[in-house]
Design a protein around this motif. Structure first.
Motif, PDB file in Angstrom:
ATOM      1  N   SER E 103     127.631  62.678  62.687  1.00  0.00           N
ATOM      2  CA  SER E 103     129.066  62.954  62.538  1.00  0.00           C
ATOM      3  C   SER E 103     129.911  61.698  62.683  1.00  0.00           C
ATOM      4  O   SER E 103     131.077  61.692  62.296  1.00  0.00           O
ATOM      5  N   LEU E 104     129.333  60.659  63.252  1.00  0.00           N
ATOM      6  CA  LEU E 104     130.086  59.415  63.449  1.00  0.00           C
ATOM      7  C   LEU E 104     129.934  58.450  62.277  1.00  0.00           C
ATOM      8  O   LEU E 104     130.623  57.423  62.236  1.00  0.00           O
ATOM      9  N   ILE E 105     129.061  58.746  61.347  1.00  0.00           N
ATOM     10  CA  ILE E 105     128.845  57.803  60.236  1.00  0.00           C
ATOM     11  C   ILE E 105     128.909  58.470  58.861  1.00  0.00           C
ATOM     12  O   ILE E 105     128.604  57.844  57.855  1.00  0.00           O
ATOM     13  N   SER E 106     129.294  59.729  58.816  1.00  0.00           N
ATOM     14  CA  SER E 106     129.389  60.410  57.527  1.00  0.00           C
ATOM     15  C   SER E 106     130.416  61.529  57.632  1.00  0.00           C
ATOM     16  O   SER E 106     130.657  62.051  58.727  1.00  0.00           O
ATOM     17  N   ASN E 107     130.996  61.901  56.508  1.00  0.00           N
ATOM     18  CA  ASN E 107     131.862  63.076  56.496  1.00  0.00           C
ATOM     19  C   ASN E 107     131.024  64.355  56.551  1.00  0.00           C
ATOM     20  O   ASN E 107     131.424  65.327  57.187  1.00  0.00           O
ATOM     21  N   LYS E 108     129.908  64.347  55.844  1.00  0.00           N
ATOM     22  CA  LYS E 108     129.011  65.513  55.843  1.00  0.00           C
ATOM     23  C   LYS E 108     127.569  65.044  55.783  1.00  0.00           C
ATOM     24  O   LYS E 108     127.262  64.102  55.058  1.00  0.00           O
ATOM     25  N   PHE E 109     126.712  65.737  56.484  1.00  0.00           N
ATOM     26  CA  PHE E 109     125.285  65.425  56.434  1.00  0.00           C
ATOM     27  C   PHE E 109     124.516  66.686  56.061  1.00  0.00           C
ATOM     28  O   PHE E 109     125.018  67.795  56.205  1.00  0.00           O
ATOM     29  N   SER E 110     123.297  66.496  55.586  1.00  0.00           N
ATOM     30  CA  SER E 110     122.376  67.620  55.427  1.00  0.00           C
ATOM     31  C   SER E 110     121.174  67.402  56.329  1.00  0.00           C
ATOM     32  O   SER E 110     120.850  66.259  56.680  1.00  0.00           O
ATOM     33  N   VAL E 111     120.537  68.497  56.704  1.00  0.00           N
ATOM     34  CA  VAL E 111     119.331  68.451  57.524  1.00  0.00           C
ATOM     35  C   VAL E 111     118.143  68.778  56.621  1.00  0.00           C
ATOM     36  O   VAL E 111     118.228  69.689  55.792  1.00  0.00           O
ATOM     37  N   VAL E 112     117.065  68.029  56.749  1.00  0.00           N
ATOM     38  CA  VAL E 112     115.817  68.367  56.066  1.00  0.00           C
ATOM     39  C   VAL E 112     114.771  68.657  57.140  1.00  0.00           C
ATOM     40  O   VAL E 112     114.357  67.751  57.876  1.00  0.00           O
ATOM     41  N   THR E 113     114.381  69.906  57.244  1.00  0.00           N
ATOM     42  CA  THR E 113     113.453  70.310  58.297  1.00  0.00           C
ATOM     43  C   THR E 113     112.108  70.728  57.685  1.00  0.00           C
ATOM     44  O   THR E 113     111.837  70.418  56.524  1.00  0.00           O
ATOM     45  N   THR E 114     111.298  71.404  58.462  1.00  0.00           N
ATOM     46  CA  THR E 114     109.945  71.759  58.037  1.00  0.00           C
ATOM     47  C   THR E 114     109.937  73.066  57.231  1.00  0.00           C
ATOM     48  O   THR E 114     110.101  73.033  56.012  1.00  0.00           O
ATOM     49  N   ARG E 165     117.466  66.127  46.569  1.00  0.00           N
ATOM     50  CA  ARG E 165     118.264  67.305  46.241  1.00  0.00           C
ATOM     51  C   ARG E 165     119.501  67.422  47.133  1.00  0.00           C
ATOM     52  O   ARG E 165     120.562  67.852  46.692  1.00  0.00           O
ATOM     53  N   ALA E 166     119.356  67.022  48.391  1.00  0.00           N
ATOM     54  CA  ALA E 166     120.514  67.096  49.301  1.00  0.00           C
ATOM     55  C   ALA E 166     121.638  66.180  48.829  1.00  0.00           C
ATOM     56  O   ALA E 166     122.818  66.532  48.892  1.00  0.00           O
ATOM     57  N   VAL E 167     121.274  65.011  48.354  1.00  0.00           N
ATOM     58  CA  VAL E 167     122.301  64.081  47.868  1.00  0.00           C
ATOM     59  C   VAL E 167     122.948  64.637  46.605  1.00  0.00           C
ATOM     60  O   VAL E 167     124.167  64.669  46.459  1.00  0.00           O
ATOM     61  N   ALA E 168     122.121  65.123  45.689  1.00  0.00           N
ATOM     62  CA  ALA E 168     122.642  65.579  44.401  1.00  0.00           C
ATOM     63  C   ALA E 168     123.419  66.883  44.513  1.00  0.00           C
ATOM     64  O   ALA E 168     124.492  67.031  43.929  1.00  0.00           O
ATOM     65  N   GLU E 169     122.904  67.830  45.279  1.00  0.00           N
ATOM     66  CA  GLU E 169     123.502  69.170  45.283  1.00  0.00           C
ATOM     67  C   GLU E 169     124.499  69.392  46.414  1.00  0.00           C
ATOM     68  O   GLU E 169     125.450  70.153  46.254  1.00  0.00           O
ATOM     69  N   ASP E 170     124.265  68.786  47.577  1.00  0.00           N
ATOM     70  CA  ASP E 170     125.115  69.056  48.740  1.00  0.00           C
ATOM     71  C   ASP E 170     126.207  68.007  48.909  1.00  0.00           C
ATOM     72  O   ASP E 170     127.042  68.135  49.776  1.00  0.00           O
ATOM     73  N   ARG E 171     126.161  66.932  48.125  1.00  0.00           N
ATOM     74  CA  ARG E 171     127.050  65.785  48.350  1.00  0.00           C
ATOM     75  C   ARG E 171     126.920  65.270  49.797  1.00  0.00           C
ATOM     76  O   ARG E 171     127.902  64.860  50.414  1.00  0.00           O
ATOM     77  N   ALA E 172     125.701  65.333  50.340  1.00  0.00           N
ATOM     78  CA  ALA E 172     125.459  64.833  51.693  1.00  0.00           C
ATOM     79  C   ALA E 172     125.649  63.327  51.727  1.00  0.00           C
ATOM     80  O   ALA E 172     125.193  62.611  50.828  1.00  0.00           O
ATOM     81  N   GLU E 173     126.322  62.836  52.745  1.00  0.00           N
ATOM     82  CA  GLU E 173     126.515  61.398  52.920  1.00  0.00           C
ATOM     83  C   GLU E 173     125.478  60.797  53.872  1.00  0.00           C
ATOM     84  O   GLU E 173     125.340  59.580  53.949  1.00  0.00           O
ATOM     85  N   ALA E 174     124.792  61.640  54.620  1.00  0.00           N
ATOM     86  CA  ALA E 174     123.722  61.186  55.516  1.00  0.00           C
ATOM     87  C   ALA E 174     122.720  62.323  55.641  1.00  0.00           C
ATOM     88  O   ALA E 174     123.027  63.473  55.324  1.00  0.00           O
TER      89      ALA E 174
END
Lengths: 235, 235, 235, 235, 235, 235
Positions: E103-114, E165-174
């Protein structure tokens, strides 16, 4: 115990289909009293139909006093709040009943309803009930309500296709069928897709039975305060 | 430009009071066409009255086609969504108009309405509109709607007292008056308390004028799709 | 009535385009006073430009006292809160104006703005205003602000393509154009896509007119308390 | 490691006080480079001061390149987003640092800040960061920022009283001090009230150290995309 | 300073991998004490494993008193709240640590879990922490936890694909890596995708160091009130 | 039909009290199988007790296979999610059951529970279920769980006093009793305060009966995917 199964539209075949679903799940001692208004919209698809059905459906409640609870058998829970001001007997909408039940057996569910025009009203209800966070998406199958009454339509297939998309795209763990007219499709669709598919009519009937047995009644404080007598005179 | 000022209850004195407020703020070329249904509740206090006024108020819209926009002059924005399916002319409720305007001149506002039984419906509207986070609290003054029509009542004082509590307890920066019948009290209460006090009728009239001038019309996609012709036949 | 149309960037052609849009919708008696700062960013695309334009734009407000209201003609509503501490005259941003207006004619709208770098700031604004739940998605067309000033660019087509995606993917019922430089494209895009397309400049101008006519002023309590005199001295 | 401790206001005594707090908690190898802008507001109390300090504070960042991270030592996290577009080195605001840390040691915290006029900006930040649900209430002590620099004022007592109310009324489990000028009061207030009292300066310094050690840098995708070179030329 | 790195599952190779990651980022004076329970699930994948590991992991905390802070090295932050009732030393979960840092280095992040079965628990945590609005989406790579321990598996490639996919679809910044077993992949994935990729173990270790240095301790008021002595007796 | 009434703590008198409440509302053909773990906390008051009771209560479920549904008779719905991974039979917590039922008879309810230390866990549950917006406030009466088992304590009076505050301060329209040990107080408190007072045990029993009759089972997709066989071996 007598439960008023109130279909807010005027299509008697839908009333009968919902009543049959209700009777399948009702306890031995429960009588289902199925009614619909004599006048008003033949189907409820969106805000306007909902508004135009209210006077008629509230009149049915007023003129059917000898029941223990009321199920409102339209998926947008037509007139639910108004009905609760009219009587302190349990009043349960089939939409809310299905949402609450789905919340007990899944982390997230999707709704598959009829037309796109009905989606915002359902989304508002989910927000009002508090359960929007449990619903992944409200989807429309573009099957009109009365198509569900036509034998030979491909309505079931289109609903099934939409369920497939809900599982793949929404990660839905359960499906809520978004129309009283879909009540007879639930078992088959659950078997096809391998996940719970909820029909609001049967959920609402058993919830009403529970509430009657628990002697729970709608609060008379605040928003559901009883309608003053002089406002109940026939219009 | 002609604006239909539609009071959903049947109390003509309230219709006239709201019309006077509307005319005070309307532009030179704007005609205010004030109407109320012939039958239905004399005041709208809570869910049931709202439901029972819908058929009548929608009928007024249907039978008053020669207008450019519609103001719904009841603070619970009675029938707003249904009206937007009936016509694509701008339809603005006095509740929503006041909430939107208050959001432009304060960080947070409080609402002071009539009876506690009306509070949940207003809270639901705020959530539906998205503006719940801008509203510190919806407060009831326990002044009944028709008391506002009685000369010599102490209604204004009780409303003023509630505004005082909103400033002290809610840190409200502005006040929205929560009833069409309070429309004539706004200026005096603003002067007394030293903060903006908004009356929904005047907010809604100027918003409708803006929308007509901008040629903005209600979307026909999704939830406000037009009612099919066969459903508009007289009931 | 005089309305200050304040473009926070230094590109005079954008100021003129916005002024022209404002004059097209302003009432007969309204004068549009168009200004931009002498120094600062030539376009506002994201957080940094916004920050660097603030001192200049607030200076324009301070040195243009003879107006009745202020429109901030940048879609991120640059300096809106600070401006409201500087004067109690109505101050309206074109972003917020468009969001509020779109909420009156659709259940959900999408925003089509310029660059991806501007999206989070707009999303924060929507949350701050409370209207995030009314916005389906903020989309970027990857058209830079100054491309909109270049005759012969294909900017309009790319914006139109993005609107097509908003309708198909977001179920948007209306579109808000997310840049003051798009103001002249609204009518054409609305015709192409068959849904309301809102331009913030015209929305904000008519809202300011309404507020002036209603004599609504920004609250002086809480967050918009007036700046102390000693802090207003020229820097 | 060198950390720029940037006080966005021009009061050197506050810069020094914050620097002293920073040095107390910094690791052995960390140098604290304390700076404030030469021109701008002497204290930051609300939206206007915040806006007027931005150009100056961003200029300090631009002209102090030889550091590894930046702490913004004003509790409203002035210019945080803009600073992150200017450099990909870690930039941490003392407000956000304290909110994040408080979330790790309490279920709910309250903030005690200076003036009521600062409260809405802090509430907006909490919403933007996502941590509003962790904050029971943002409270003002009505102690002005510069009173905190006056020996002999009763500022500490008034802050302590407000903490007492936060514990009793908000069920706060921890307190965040809402001003860089309160940094020296944290230990004493924690001892008095028997709960954690967090000072943002020390939280932010250690967070920056962590981020430098972890080689975490601000994302260059989306909202924090780097400012184009031609926009960085001196204004 | 001694930090207990507590892996709640019983797989010693994961404990060692996490300990190695912790030691890489720990300060010179910090000793990492790595432990896992002797009995319980070998991997934590979803609600049931989490529940079954609690008694064992709390027992490790109780029997390892000579430490200054505790890192819970499972991404679902197993037993975090219970641990905070057991000791007032800082206890930080690797999931929450990564969310706060991201949260300190991006506006939005996505999580990639198992696995998909772990997603709802992580979504609940994000809501509980307040940071759900900062997370674009929690994604599963369908890599099982113990696959990450197998040399030669294609686990890293599948995780990398999901990040794409997170970058392309979620607009994740981190990106936040959603498993303690992924700790050694972060640098490589960050280089491949050109955005910050956060590993919770290293985030949590430096946060604990910060909290110890700041002498911050878990609040003893409210939800983290200390467990009464008679309830701490060995079961 | 056989319903396992599972008290997660080890206090047999509470198990018996809850079983008696369950039998009062169960249908004629329903057998209540009351169980509690042999080892674990004697009362569940907060996060730690909850964690320490999980292995025991899940073991009871595993070793009581011959039932049709499970009621978890602790108000924090101990182990609910884990239990749903262990079996696809309906599992209902008494907390969630009461929240859902209260949502059907009131616009807003308040919860009155035992100790302040239990409040945050209940608030988290309400957020997880989606029903936080329906709950005005979770209140503690500072009555310890085991005090409810002591004849002659003034526990009922203190709970009643707290209900009085909930009605006056929270505008609660219904009350949910926040402990399985309060089950025998509901009727009396409802009569005293003139509003619905809900006991979770009876709500959950009738809900389970409904679900069994409707043949609803927990979804096996996503978060409640079945625990793999090798993880079910005795620990």
């Amino acid at each position: 115990m007598r439960i008023l199964l109130l279909n807010p539209n005027t299509t008697a075949s839908m009333t009968e289909k919902a009543a049959a679903a209700a009777r399948r799940v009702a306890s031995a001692g429960t009588e289902i009293v199925a009614r619909n208004p004599a006048r008003g919209p033949a189907s409820i698809e969106g805000y306007y139909d909902e508004a135009m059905s209210l006077a008629g459906m509230l009149d049915v409640i007023r003129t059917t006093p000898d029941v223990d609870a009321v199920v409102i058998a339209c998926f947008d829970d037509t007139g639910l709040d108004a009905a609760r001001c009219l009587t302190d007997k349990p009043v349960v909408g089939i939409g809310e009943a299905a949402y609450h039940m789905a919340s007990l057996i899944s982390n997230k569910f999707s709704v598959v309803t009829t037309l796109a025009r009905s989606v915002p009203a359902l989304e508002h209800n989910l927000h009002k009930y508090g359960l929007a966070s449990r619903c992944a998406r409200v989807r429309s199958s573009e099957v009109a309500v009365l198509e569900l009454e036509e034998p030979g339509s491909n309505a079931c297939q289109r609903i099934s296709d939409e369920i497939g998309r809900a599982v793949a795209e929404d990660r839905a763990e359960a499906i809520v069928l978004g129309c009283a007219g879909m009540t007879d499709l639930a078992d088959q669709l659950a078997a096809t897709h391998g996940l719970p598919v909820l029909d609001g009519v049967s959920c609402a009937v058993t919830m009403c039975e529970s509430m009657v047995r628990l002697r729970l009644r709608t609060s008379r404080l605040g928003g559901y305060a009883p309608v003053p007598a002089h406002k109940l005179a026939p219009a």
